[in-house]
Design an enzyme around this catalytic site. Sequence first.
Site, short mmCIF file in Angstrom:
data_model
loop_
_atom_site.label_atom_id
_atom_site.label_comp_id
_atom_site.label_asym_id
_atom_site.label_seq_id
_atom_site.Cartn_x
_atom_site.Cartn_y
_atom_site.Cartn_z
N PHE A 170 0.98 -1.57 -0.02
CA PHE A 170 0.11 0.16 0.47
C PHE A 170 0.72 1.35 -0.28
CE2 PHE A 170 -1.82 -3.01 2.98
CZ PHE A 170 -2.52 -3.98 2.03
N CYS A 171 1.94 1.04 -0.20
CA CYS A 171 3.26 2.27 -0.88
C CYS A 171 3.70 2.84 0.99
CB CYS A 171 2.19 3.26 -1.41
SG CYS A 171 1.83 3.35 -3.00
N ASN A 172 3.47 2.14 1.86
CA ASN A 172 3.65 2.79 3.24
C ASN A 172 4.59 1.22 3.70
OD1 ASN A 172 3.67 2.98 5.50
ND2 ASN A 172 1.56 3.61 5.62
#
Length: 511
Positions: free
Chosen positions: A416-418
């Site tokens: 999740f791009c985290n």
Amino acid sequence: SNRTCWNLYKTPPKRVSQRKRMHLEDAYANFLTRYPTYSRTAALDTLRATEYGRLDNQRQVYLDYTGGSLYAESQLQKHMELLRNGVFGNPHSVNPASAATTEHVERTRRSVLRYFNASPDDYIAIFTLNATGALKLVGESYPFAPGGRYLLSFDNHNSVNGIREFARAKGATSDYAPLVPPQLRLDRSKLDSLLDLADPMQDNLFAYPAQSNFSGVKHPLDLVGQAQSKGWDVLLDAAAFVPTSRLDLAAVQPDFVTVSFYKMFGYPTGVGALLVRRAVLEKLKRPWFAGGTVNFVSVQARAHELAPNEAAFEDGTLNYLSIPAVEIGLSHIEAIGLDIVNERVRCLTGWLLDELVALRHSNGRPMVRVYGPVTTESRGGTVTLNFYDPEGHLLDYRRVEELALNEGISFRTGCFCNPGAGEIAEGLTKEEIQEAIDEGPGVTLQSFQKLLRHRGHKSAGSIRVSFGLATNFADAHRFRESAASFGDQSSHAIGEVPFDIDACRHTRDGS
């Protein structure tokens, strides 16, 4: 009424088995006893039938609202009517078609400030492609320098992490504020110590999300004032927060706020905003200029004069035909009311968390691991999890997603791009990450996942389910039933994943 939960089934009842109907009805009745305030959100069921009927007509269960919300039919109709009846040209002129465009763009800009209760005396609104574009504007324009600092939380989108490269290039120091597992909330004691390191005579930027796009945690908004009192400018990533929660910029005043409108109301895509507090606007120095950002430019004199306020940051021609749809979307959300959306999301999130935590294999071992809080206290409607087999071995989240596709259930998988929140949630060590990097160039999420499997049963990714304004109980129940189907299932039993994560495509013939 149990009729409410049947909005999922717009096809004739004979197509749904009597046993399935009774099971859902019983589950819904039990849900209402546990979350009685859900009944106050019945207006959203009418909205679902009239504005989002395509979900039920196509028997789709959409559970990726953190990735992007869904648009209402009336939003499209109103926007198409506007375009059909108007003549709109490039706004960089004063002819009638350009003037009409400028009027709609500026009216939308005012509506954005009004929606967030931001006085035009205190804030300007800059239109961008999305929240990432807004964050890049801050990163490239902020006056990082030796002696200054960039502080961010482990829980941040990659677009916030990426600003550290601007800070590094200009000689500023970057630090990360840690999270405390398993709830993945900020470590306030360590954060306070890091905030104390700022030299008030230098330019210092603190960035964090109002709501995590990984765990759903709502990080305290009072951090804004606390950080500012210690000599920090504050960048608040509000992209995951504002779809279901009110951000009042008269009550809390970050220096920079970033949003993507498609996450709020689905349409249009390609338009976001950076809200900048006028008190810090003069700090921003653009590293270049472009069409539309200058009042004067000379080739021979090698000189240029930037336009004032938001015009200096809106490169080239705006997405001027889509921007009026933002005002339509904001009006749509205001007519619904965020309070009712927030309460529905809270009830559904609480119920799903209860159900997932209770799932057990026949040997008593838990089927699910939830990352982050397992209650609704100070959290939003994002639930991130992984499944495990009866022996405690991780089930491949990509295979779980593929099986859900066959049931018409849409959620998101990956990191999740985290990466920071995921690393803390899964207990990944710096040594494990470095080992993957040391294998040579070209490290991918897939190769990292393989390395972790060889070292144990950790994961580099997970499953994210998120609720929004068009979600109903039947959606949450469908996911719960799908989750329960993994009881006593091994990785071998559910099959291999035919998905090439590097190319983002299926590898089986015909798939």
